[in-house]
Design a protein around this motif. Structure first.
Motif, PDB file in Angstrom:
ATOM      1  N   GLU A   1       0.846  -1.193   0.000  1.00  4.88           N
ATOM      2  CA  GLU A   1       0.000   0.000   0.000  1.00  4.88           C
ATOM      3  C   GLU A   1       0.880   1.240   0.000  1.00  4.88           C
ATOM      4  OE1 GLU A   1      -3.297   2.007   2.856  1.00  4.88           O
ATOM      5  OE2 GLU A   1      -3.672  -0.046   2.177  1.00  4.88           O
ATOM      6  N   ILE A   2       0.567   2.136  -0.934  1.00  3.71           N
ATOM      7  CA  ILE A   2       1.245   3.419  -1.017  1.00  3.71           C
ATOM      8  C   ILE A   2       0.198   4.513  -0.830  1.00  3.71           C
ATOM      9  CG2 ILE A   2       3.037   2.552  -2.571  1.00  3.71           C
ATOM     10  CD1 ILE A   2       1.525   4.019  -4.881  1.00  3.71           C
ATOM     11  N   GLU A   3       0.658   5.732  -0.725  1.00  5.95           N
ATOM     12  CA  GLU A   3      -0.246   6.879  -0.727  1.00  5.95           C
ATOM     13  C   GLU A   3      -0.094   7.527  -2.094  1.00  5.95           C
ATOM     14  OE1 GLU A   3      -0.296  11.215   1.253  1.00  5.95           O
ATOM     15  OE2 GLU A   3      -0.178   9.553   2.677  1.00  5.95           O
ATOM     16  N   LEU A   4      -1.175   7.594  -2.842  1.00  7.40           N
ATOM     17  CA  LEU A   4      -1.155   8.139  -4.201  1.00  7.40           C
ATOM     18  C   LEU A   4      -1.990   9.407  -4.226  1.00  7.40           C
ATOM     19  CD1 LEU A   4      -0.429   7.926  -7.201  1.00  7.40           C
ATOM     20  CD2 LEU A   4      -2.405   6.435  -7.484  1.00  7.40           C
ATOM     21  N   ASN A   5      -1.341  10.526  -4.420  1.00  8.89           N
ATOM     22  CA  ASN A   5      -2.018  11.830  -4.417  1.00  8.89           C
ATOM     23  C   ASN A   5      -2.925  11.979  -3.196  1.00  8.89           C
ATOM     24  OD1 ASN A   5      -0.676  12.529  -6.737  1.00  8.89           O
ATOM     25  ND2 ASN A   5      -2.428  12.270  -8.080  1.00  8.89           N
ATOM     26  N   GLY A   6      -2.413  11.539  -2.035  1.00  7.74           N
ATOM     27  CA  GLY A   6      -3.116  11.740  -0.776  1.00  7.74           C
ATOM     28  C   GLY A   6      -4.104  10.654  -0.392  1.00  7.74           C
TER      29      GLY A   6
END
Length: 67
Positions: A3-8
């Motif tokens: 899991e990443i943070e993509l554009n918030g």
């Protein structure tokens, strides 16, 4: 999966993905984009070699022409 943070926002993707893989999966390949990972701009020539890790913060900005 990681899991990443993509554009918030949270975004899940398979482990072992690069920035180039992410752009392709989002249907944004070939567009005028700028990408930053953890607030560091990554040159387009490095997208294919930049592996994403869990908790990376990725920001994608599209260039929009106008006057």
């Amino acid at each position: 999966m990681l899991e990443i943070e993509l554009n918030g926002a949270p975004h899940r993707l398979p482990a072992g993905q690069t920035l180039e893989d992410l752009v392709r999966a989002l249907g944004m390949a070939g567009q005028a984009l700028a990408l930053a990972v953890n607030r560091q701009v990554v040159p387009r020539a490095q997208w294919g070699g930049r592996l994403l890790a869990g908790q990376d913060r990725v920001d994608i900005v599209r260039a929009i022409g106008g006057g």
